[in-house]
Design an enzyme around this catalytic site. Structure first.
Site, short mmCIF file in Angstrom:
data_model
loop_
_atom_site.label_atom_id
_atom_site.label_comp_id
_atom_site.label_asym_id
_atom_site.label_seq_id
_atom_site.Cartn_x
_atom_site.Cartn_y
_atom_site.Cartn_z
N ASP A 43 0.83 -1.21 0.00
CA ASP A 43 0.00 0.00 0.00
C ASP A 43 0.87 1.26 0.00
O ASP A 43 0.76 2.12 0.88
CB ASP A 43 -0.94 0.03 1.21
CG ASP A 43 -1.79 -1.21 1.34
OD1 ASP A 43 -2.13 -1.80 0.31
OD2 ASP A 43 -2.12 -1.58 2.48
N GLU A 212 -11.31 -0.46 -4.00
CA GLU A 212 -10.72 0.24 -2.86
C GLU A 212 -9.54 1.07 -3.33
O GLU A 212 -9.28 1.20 -4.53
CB GLU A 212 -10.29 -0.76 -1.78
CG GLU A 212 -9.30 -1.80 -2.23
CD GLU A 212 -9.04 -2.87 -1.17
OE1 GLU A 212 -9.77 -2.91 -0.16
OE2 GLU A 212 -8.10 -3.66 -1.35
#
Length: 321
Positions: A43, A212
């Site tokens: 991420d 997402e």
């Protein structure tokens, strides 16, 4: 939905990342940056302070991970942020399991702002918090507290926050994971916290909600929304991929290249990986000229590593490698 597999997988690759000396990456194209060294990350969000690149990523039990580089290619570990959990997190998320997710770093009004997520796996009992500093190299971060939270009473998930400044200089935050999809809210210029309504800008109602990690950038009259589809965190079995659309207005509607609304599952695929790099996603666009994301290395037991590409734009104004 992020679930316990994420925690198990990230813990495994974190341990592996500390033990392994990472091999040189093989370029996927002329635009691929050949990252080496301690390039384990998940991420990622990247920024440059002076001549130094910093990348922030999901942490596993030891705070948010930070790596740095002088050239964007060879990376080294820096001290983590929040090596000890903040006491107020448990007031909103009682069982967050010592993980902090998906930090997003930005520079605005003379300060570096880092949004991050704390969540209970498998639920939308989650929060986005904020920390900031006037100089990343100092290693001194101020706790700016809660930004937004979600509970089982909400049909969205308050994780994966991403800062964006609109064409008029106003700050906004996009966020979201599964449930009803991606949200957007305007921020107060001083507190950097929400000051308005929530807008819905992307959803996948017929795919189990698998969207997402939003990232918005503005270029030549359009706002471009990048998202991650499908499942992360399963090593080489991950199905993560990067999709995008664009809009004349920051609040949408966003349409992909075929004209499909991203609220109805639209999204043109930018990167679905290759034989070596599986499940690329959680992308971050820098200055409309670079894109970073993680990918699971099939040549290294599925370890999650930092991938960087130069980002190009075709004659129609759409992003491409």
């Amino acid at each position: 939905m992020k679930h316990n597999l994420r925690g198990i997988f990230l813990a495994l690759v974190f341990i592996m990342g500390l033990m392994l000396t990472f091999p040189t990456a093989e370029p996927a194209s002329a635009a691929f940056w050949d990252t080496t060294g301690d390039n384990f990350i998940h991420d990622p969000s990247m920024i440059k302070e002076g001549s130094t690149y910093y990348t922030f990523g999901t942490g596993v039990g030891t705070g948010l991970r930070v790596i740095w580089s002088n050239d964007g290619k060879h990376w080294s570990a820096a001290p983590s942020i929040f090596p000890s959990p903040l006491s107020w997190w448990k007031s909103y998320v009682s069982n967050y399991e010592a993980h902090q997710w998906a930090p997003d770093i930005s520079y605005y009004n003379g300060r570096y702002w880092l949004y991050y997520s704390v969540s209970s796996f498998g639920t939308n009992t989650s929060l986005i918090g904020l920390t900031s500093t006037d100089r990343i190299a100092s290693g001194q971060w101020r706790d700016d507290g809660l930004v937004i939270r979600s509970t089982s009473a909400d049909n969205y998930n308050a994780i994966d926050g991403d800062f964006v400044m609109d064409k008029d200089g106003n700050p906004w935050l996009s966020f979201g994971s599964f449930w009803s999809g991606i949200k957007l809210t305007k921020l107060d210029k001083t507190t950097m916290k929400p000051t308005g309504k929530l807008y819905s800008i992307a959803s996948r109602p017929n795919s189990g909600g698998a969207v997402e990690a939003p990232n918005i950038t503005y270029k030549d009259g359009y706002y471009y929304l990048f998202v991650s589809f499908d499942k992360c965190c399963q090593g080489v079995n991950s199905t993560y991929k990067i999709a995008y659309g664009r809009s004349k207005n920051i609040t949408g509607p966003y349409y992909d290249k075929s004209g499909k609304n991203m609220m109805n599952g639209g999204g043109t695929i930018l990167d679905a990986g290759n034989d070596r790099w599986k499940g690329p996603g959680h992308q971050d666009v820098l200055n409309n000229s670079m894109i970073v994301r993680h990918g699971y290395d099939a040549l290294d037991n599925g370890v999650s590593k930092l991938l960087i590409n130069d980002l190009y734009w075709d004659s129609g104004g759409w992003p491409t490698y």
